[in-house]
Write an enzyme that holds these catalytic residues in place. Structure first.
Site, PDB file in Angstrom:
ATOM      1  N   ASP A  24       0.829  -1.469  -0.042  1.00 16.51           N
ATOM      2  CA  ASP A  24      -0.122   0.100   0.066  1.00 16.51           C
ATOM      3  C   ASP A  24       0.871   1.256  -0.104  1.00 16.51           C
ATOM      4  O   ASP A  24       0.591   2.085  -0.516  1.00 16.51           O
ATOM      5  CB  ASP A  24      -1.148   0.164   1.264  1.00 16.51           C
ATOM      6  CG  ASP A  24      -0.543   0.143   2.642  1.00 16.51           C
ATOM      7  OD1 ASP A  24       0.842  -0.204   2.755  1.00 16.51           O
ATOM      8  OD2 ASP A  24      -1.234   0.212   3.378  1.00 16.51           O
ATOM      9  N   SER A 109      -5.611  -4.488  13.255  1.00 13.82           N
ATOM     10  CA  SER A 109      -5.997  -3.272  13.073  1.00 13.82           C
ATOM     11  C   SER A 109      -6.973  -2.652  14.000  1.00 13.82           C
ATOM     12  O   SER A 109      -7.616  -1.736  13.866  1.00 13.82           O
ATOM     13  CB  SER A 109      -6.693  -2.806  11.561  1.00 13.82           C
ATOM     14  OG  SER A 109      -5.548  -3.064  10.678  1.00 13.82           O
ATOM     15  N   ASP A 151      -5.448  -0.222   6.273  1.00 13.71           N
ATOM     16  CA  ASP A 151      -6.107  -0.453   7.542  1.00 13.71           C
ATOM     17  C   ASP A 151      -7.434   0.423   7.659  1.00 13.71           C
ATOM     18  O   ASP A 151      -8.502  -0.039   7.901  1.00 13.71           O
ATOM     19  CB  ASP A 151      -5.293  -0.354   8.797  1.00 13.71           C
ATOM     20  CG  ASP A 151      -4.020  -1.257   8.437  1.00 13.71           C
ATOM     21  OD1 ASP A 151      -4.031  -2.040   7.561  1.00 13.71           O
ATOM     22  OD2 ASP A 151      -3.100  -1.108   9.330  1.00 13.71           O
TER      23      ASP A 151
HETATM   24  C1  GLA Z   1       0.366  -2.132   8.703  1.00 16.36           C
HETATM   25  C2  GLA Z   1       0.261  -0.954   7.822  1.00 16.36           C
HETATM   26  C3  GLA Z   1      -0.450  -0.849   6.585  1.00 16.36           C
HETATM   27  C4  GLA Z   1       0.270  -1.878   5.455  1.00 16.36           C
HETATM   28  C5  GLA Z   1       0.621  -3.126   6.453  1.00 16.36           C
HETATM   29  C6  GLA Z   1       1.508  -4.053   5.553  1.00 16.36           C
HETATM   30  O1  GLA Z   1      -0.856  -2.781   8.828  1.00 16.36           O
HETATM   31  O2  GLA Z   1      -0.646   0.170   8.761  1.00 16.36           O
HETATM   32  O3  GLA Z   1      -0.547   0.210   5.894  1.00 16.36           O
HETATM   33  O4  GLA Z   1       1.366  -1.237   5.171  1.00 16.36           O
HETATM   34  O5  GLA Z   1       1.186  -3.034   7.447  1.00 16.36           O
HETATM   35  O6  GLA Z   1       0.548  -4.558   4.444  1.00 16.36           O
END
Ligand code: GLA
Length: 336
Positions: A24, A109, A151
């Site tokens: 991302d 998350s 997320d």
């Molecule tokens: C964390 C970050 C996301 C993404 C993931 C890995 O969750 O908050 O933005 O980069 O790692 O894919």
């Protein structure tokens, strides 16, 4: 006496990423889904501070509306509340409670869900994308980690029964129906995520260094274009991003075609790439992926999220795994 402010209830789900990790931040592709574990903020607007209490935390979050440095706020969980206040700058405060069915710090998350629920409770108005952009900035200010948008956008834009194919460059969200016979299980490795902040930032810098030599990796389809990278570490980091973007595309097609065998194989390849090229797995995650993948009825398993500990996600036939959380693709955040 005037009537009290009405009670506001804001609910924001966590997310699990089916495939597409560490893409991302490069404007690449990801395929998360919002899940039926969520954080709820309930309370009333008013006053000149945001005061939230949580049954899971001993100390409340108390944040003044002019907060300048969210990362300095105590206790630790209050930083995410402070990050939202600093970005949203609500005209009035809020007093209420936070509750969650999400495991905290497991890689589902929980912090994004908290930020999104707080932003809605404090009066955010706008699109799911606008909500995700505001809360991504909140997370960056609260944690100091240069995270991407996955997320927060998964939490804000979730669609029941669907995963979300997100193009993180144009910021489009395309729901992809999950085959009804597929189950998604999330199993914790038993290891809390470690070094996630500093190692995450270091990986992001490596990818940016590779892009400075090659070109934006989202535009690279053929890995031979990476041969110009003399530095073998940069080469492997970049190869993960290029091959992961291709896997996300193929995975979305496999889901749409109901081909869980292909989807599972792509998850296995994604894990291997995160382990060998991006080096964000751990021995505990590798062992768990191996054990779950060998179970009958499991199509594929991989670490999910940032790595360095946390959870594995598995795509299975109904009832194939009895451990961890059975999660369902859910609608996104809302105020009720
Ligand atoms: C964390 C970050 C996301 C993404 C993931 C890995 O969750 O908050 O933005 O980069 O790692 O894919």
């Amino acid at each position: 006496m005037s009537d009290p402010e009405p009670v506001v209830v804001a609910v924001a789900p966590g997310r699990v990423n089916l495939i597409g990790d560490h893409t991302d931040t490069t404007g690449g592709l990801v395929l998360p889904m919002a899940i039926d574990l969520a954080t709820t903020v309930t309370g009333r607007r008013g006053g000149d501070r945001v005061v939230l209490t949580s049954a899971d935390e001993s100390d409340p979050a108390v944040v003044t509306l002019d907060i300048a440095d969210p990362a300095s706020v105590q206790p630790g969980w209050a930083r995410y509340v402070a990050g939202v206040v600093a970005e949203l700058r609500p005209p009035v405060g809020f007093t209420g409670t936070v509750s969650t069915t999400l495991p905290v710090g497991a890689g589902l998350s929980s912090s994004a869900a908290l930020e999104v629920a707080v932003a809605l409770a404090l009066g955010f108005e706008g699109t799911p994308l606008g909500l995700a952009q505001l809360t991504q900035r909140s997370e960056q200010r609260a944690s100091g980690v240069p995270c991407g948008i996955m997320d927060q956008l998964a939490s804000a834009a979730g669609v029941e029964g669907h995963a979300l194919l997100i193009d993180c460059h144009v910021l489009s969200v395309s729901p992809v129906a999950l085959p009804p016979e597929a189950e998604v299980r999330v199993v914790h490795s038993g290891e809390a995520r470690q070094l996630a902040g500093s190692a995450y930032a270091e990986r992001r810098e490596a990818v940016e260094a590779a892009e400075a030599v090659v070109r934006p990796l989202r535009l690279v389809r053929d890995v031979t274009a990476l041969d110009v990278l003399d530095d073998r570490v940069l080469f492997r980091r970049a190869r993960h991003v290029v091959t992961e973007n291709a896997r996300v595309r193929a995975f979305a097609e496999a889901l749409a075609a109901g081909d869980l065998a292909i989807a599972g194989r792509l998850m296995a390849e994604s894990h291997a790439s995160l382990r060998d090229d991006f080096e964000v797995s751990t021995p505990a995650l590798d062992r768990l992926v191996e054990r779950l993948s060998a179970a009958p009825g499991v199509h594929g398993a991989r670490l999910t999220g940032a790595g360095f500990g946390g959870c594995v996600v598995a795509l299975t036939d109904p009832g194939a795994l009895g451990e961890g959380w059975l999660v369902r693709a859910s609608r996104g955040a809302r105020r009720t």
